[in-house]
Motif scaffolding. Structure first.
Motif, PDB file in Angstrom:
ATOM      1  N   TYR A  16       0.953  -1.355  -0.108  1.00  0.00           N
ATOM      2  CA  TYR A  16       0.022  -0.003  -0.058  1.00  0.00           C
ATOM      3  C   TYR A  16       0.720   1.149   0.041  1.00  0.00           C
ATOM      4  CZ  TYR A  16      -3.610  -3.333   1.019  1.00  0.00           C
ATOM      5  OH  TYR A  16      -4.688  -4.412   1.059  1.00  0.00           O
ATOM      6  N   SER A  17       2.165   1.124  -0.288  1.00  0.00           N
ATOM      7  CA  SER A  17       3.021   2.266  -0.224  1.00  0.00           C
ATOM      8  C   SER A  17       2.945   3.085   1.063  1.00  0.00           C
ATOM      9  CB  SER A  17       2.870   3.123  -1.504  1.00  0.00           C
ATOM     10  OG  SER A  17       3.163   2.397  -2.610  1.00  0.00           O
ATOM     11  N   LEU A  18       2.836   2.390   2.087  1.00  0.00           N
ATOM     12  CA  LEU A  18       2.837   3.377   3.481  1.00  0.00           C
ATOM     13  C   LEU A  18       4.311   3.427   4.004  1.00  0.00           C
ATOM     14  CD1 LEU A  18      -0.536   1.366   4.908  1.00  0.00           C
ATOM     15  CD2 LEU A  18      -0.273   3.464   3.666  1.00  0.00           C
ATOM     16  N   GLN A  19       4.238   4.489   4.939  1.00  0.00           N
ATOM     17  CA  GLN A  19       5.443   4.434   5.913  1.00  0.00           C
ATOM     18  C   GLN A  19       5.223   3.447   7.072  1.00  0.00           C
ATOM     19  OE1 GLN A  19       7.840   6.509   5.842  1.00  0.00           O
ATOM     20  NE2 GLN A  19       7.015   7.681   4.115  1.00  0.00           N
ATOM     21  N   ARG A  20       6.035   3.084   7.844  1.00  0.00           N
ATOM     22  CA  ARG A  20       5.904   2.004   8.740  1.00  0.00           C
ATOM     23  C   ARG A  20       4.949   2.245   9.924  1.00  0.00           C
ATOM     24  NH1 ARG A  20       9.074  -1.930   9.130  1.00  0.00           N
ATOM     25  NH2 ARG A  20       9.316  -3.199  10.977  1.00  0.00           N
ATOM     26  N   GLY A  21       4.778   3.603  10.320  1.00  0.00           N
ATOM     27  CA  GLY A  21       3.642   3.615  11.367  1.00  0.00           C
ATOM     28  C   GLY A  21       2.270   3.504  10.797  1.00  0.00           C
ATOM     29  N   ALA A  22       2.229   3.970   9.616  1.00  0.00           N
ATOM     30  CA  ALA A  22       0.780   3.751   8.927  1.00  0.00           C
ATOM     31  C   ALA A  22       0.349   2.512   8.652  1.00  0.00           C
ATOM     32  CB  ALA A  22       0.850   4.669   7.834  1.00  0.00           C
ATOM     33  N   ALA A  23       1.594   1.736   8.327  1.00  0.00           N
ATOM     34  CA  ALA A  23       1.252   0.069   8.013  1.00  0.00           C
ATOM     35  C   ALA A  23       0.851  -0.476   9.283  1.00  0.00           C
ATOM     36  CB  ALA A  23       2.800  -0.371   7.383  1.00  0.00           C
ATOM     37  N   TYR A  24       1.688  -0.057  10.284  1.00  0.00           N
ATOM     38  CA  TYR A  24       1.048  -0.714  11.706  1.00  0.00           C
ATOM     39  C   TYR A  24      -0.080  -0.261  12.091  1.00  0.00           C
ATOM     40  CZ  TYR A  24       1.505  -2.418  16.629  1.00  0.00           C
ATOM     41  OH  TYR A  24       0.782  -3.080  17.743  1.00  0.00           O
ATOM     42  N   GLU A  25      -0.645   0.907  11.909  1.00  0.00           N
ATOM     43  CA  GLU A  25      -2.010   1.258  12.013  1.00  0.00           C
ATOM     44  C   GLU A  25      -3.147   0.544  11.309  1.00  0.00           C
ATOM     45  OE1 GLU A  25      -2.104   5.675  11.735  1.00  0.00           O
ATOM     46  OE2 GLU A  25      -0.791   5.872  13.348  1.00  0.00           O
ATOM     47  N   ARG A  26      -2.576   0.344   9.924  1.00  0.00           N
ATOM     48  CA  ARG A  26      -3.663  -0.380   8.985  1.00  0.00           C
ATOM     49  C   ARG A  26      -3.617  -1.797   9.577  1.00  0.00           C
ATOM     50  NH1 ARG A  26      -4.915  -0.508   3.137  1.00  0.00           N
ATOM     51  NH2 ARG A  26      -4.990   1.716   3.318  1.00  0.00           N
ATOM     52  N   LEU A  27      -2.600  -2.576  10.301  1.00  0.00           N
ATOM     53  CA  LEU A  27      -2.688  -3.731  10.747  1.00  0.00           C
ATOM     54  C   LEU A  27      -3.603  -3.803  11.935  1.00  0.00           C
ATOM     55  CD1 LEU A  27      -1.587  -6.729  10.616  1.00  0.00           C
ATOM     56  CD2 LEU A  27       0.415  -5.881  11.981  1.00  0.00           C
ATOM     57  N   GLN A  28      -3.613  -2.787  12.811  1.00  0.00           N
ATOM     58  CA  GLN A  28      -4.229  -2.650  14.022  1.00  0.00           C
ATOM     59  C   GLN A  28      -5.871  -2.441  13.602  1.00  0.00           C
ATOM     60  OE1 GLN A  28      -2.235   0.780  15.686  1.00  0.00           O
ATOM     61  NE2 GLN A  28      -1.818  -0.423  17.672  1.00  0.00           N
ATOM     62  N   ARG A  37      -2.213 -14.358  10.217  1.00  0.00           N
ATOM     63  CA  ARG A  37      -3.028 -14.615   8.948  1.00  0.00           C
ATOM     64  C   ARG A  37      -2.449 -13.990   7.574  1.00  0.00           C
ATOM     65  NH1 ARG A  37      -8.574 -12.678   9.090  1.00  0.00           N
ATOM     66  NH2 ARG A  37      -8.906 -14.360   7.886  1.00  0.00           N
ATOM     67  N   LEU A  38      -1.675 -12.880   7.755  1.00  0.00           N
ATOM     68  CA  LEU A  38      -1.441 -12.226   6.800  1.00  0.00           C
ATOM     69  C   LEU A  38      -0.198 -12.727   6.078  1.00  0.00           C
ATOM     70  CD1 LEU A  38      -1.415  -9.756   4.803  1.00  0.00           C
ATOM     71  CD2 LEU A  38      -0.216  -8.240   6.407  1.00  0.00           C
ATOM     72  N   VAL A  39       0.694 -12.977   6.849  1.00  0.00           N
ATOM     73  CA  VAL A  39       1.977 -13.771   6.509  1.00  0.00           C
ATOM     74  C   VAL A  39       1.755 -15.149   5.885  1.00  0.00           C
ATOM     75  CG1 VAL A  39       4.019 -14.599   7.240  1.00  0.00           C
ATOM     76  CG2 VAL A  39       3.473 -12.369   8.312  1.00  0.00           C
ATOM     77  N   GLU A  40       0.526 -15.734   6.761  1.00  0.00           N
ATOM     78  CA  GLU A  40       0.283 -17.147   6.274  1.00  0.00           C
ATOM     79  C   GLU A  40      -0.314 -17.087   4.652  1.00  0.00           C
ATOM     80  OE1 GLU A  40      -2.195 -18.977   8.927  1.00  0.00           O
ATOM     81  OE2 GLU A  40      -0.657 -19.193  10.501  1.00  0.00           O
TER      82      GLU A  40
END
Length: 201
Positions: free
Chosen positions: A161-173, A189-192
């Motif tokens: 999603y071309s995100l910065q690390r903090g934004a990517a973690y927020e999306r995961l949350q 689940r995502l990694v699997e």
């Protein structure tokens, strides 16, 4: 003053290598750098770094080759810094047991906190090893695996999603909350799913 720890930085892009090495030196680390895998292995044998930060795709020995050597012969923890996050790359990163996976482009302000977190985890592992307790050792191993899975999932989201690390973690949350799962469960689940796609190719 470089006293936080010794880091081997490997990247065949001289500009990236100079930028990352300088930034980590400024942050207080003792940095050894190499622009190819063969030199990286020689320097690792000579200097015994506490951590290695490896580019993946290089001429000659790849970052994966260097990581495998570090793991098998020197027991040196490593993380990857790469512009690639395709399914097969993610699978190999996971199998090798990287402590983190950072997707380029990144600025040094994003790299230093990840390196500091890795050193904090290494310190915790060393403390556990100094006073071994079977149950505690098992708990530490589980904790390390969980942290690696979340870091890997964040790296995948950064790339997709071309995100910065903090934004990517927020999306995961957010994904975890929407599915009524914990962040760790969602990361697994995502990694699997990524690994499943890789096997289907």
């Amino acid at each position: 003053m470089a006293d936080k720890g010794k880091i081997l930085v490997v990247d065949d892009d001289r500009l990236v290598l100079a930028t990352v090495s300088h930034g980590l030196s400024q942050a207080g680390y003792d940095v050894i750098d190499a622009d190819n895998g063969d030199d990286a292995i020689l320097l690792a044998r000579q200097h015994k770094p506490d951590l290695a930060l490896l580019d993946i795709r290089m001429e000659g020995k790849s970052g994966f080759d260097v990581a495998a050597y570090l793991r098998e012969y020197l027991h040196t923890p490593f993380m990857f810094l790469s512009a690639f996050a395709d399914d097969e790359t993610v699978r190999q990163v996971r199998e090798l047991g990287a402590v983190a996976y950072l997707v380029k482009p990144l600025d040094i302000g994003q790299i230093v906190p990840t390196v500091e977190a890795a050193f904090a985890n290494l310190g915790a592992r060393a403390a556990a090893a100094a006073a071994p307790r079977p149950q505690q050792a098992m708990n530490d191993a589980i904790g390390d695996a969980v942290a690696d899975t979340v870091a890997l999932a964040v790296g995948v989201l950064m790339h997709r999603y071309s995100l910065q690390r903090g934004a990517a973690y927020e999306r995961l949350q957010k994904l975890a909350a929407e599915d009524g799962r914990s962040v760790v469960d969602q990361a697994e689940r995502l990694v699997e799913a990524v690994e499943l796609l890789a096997r289907g190719q």
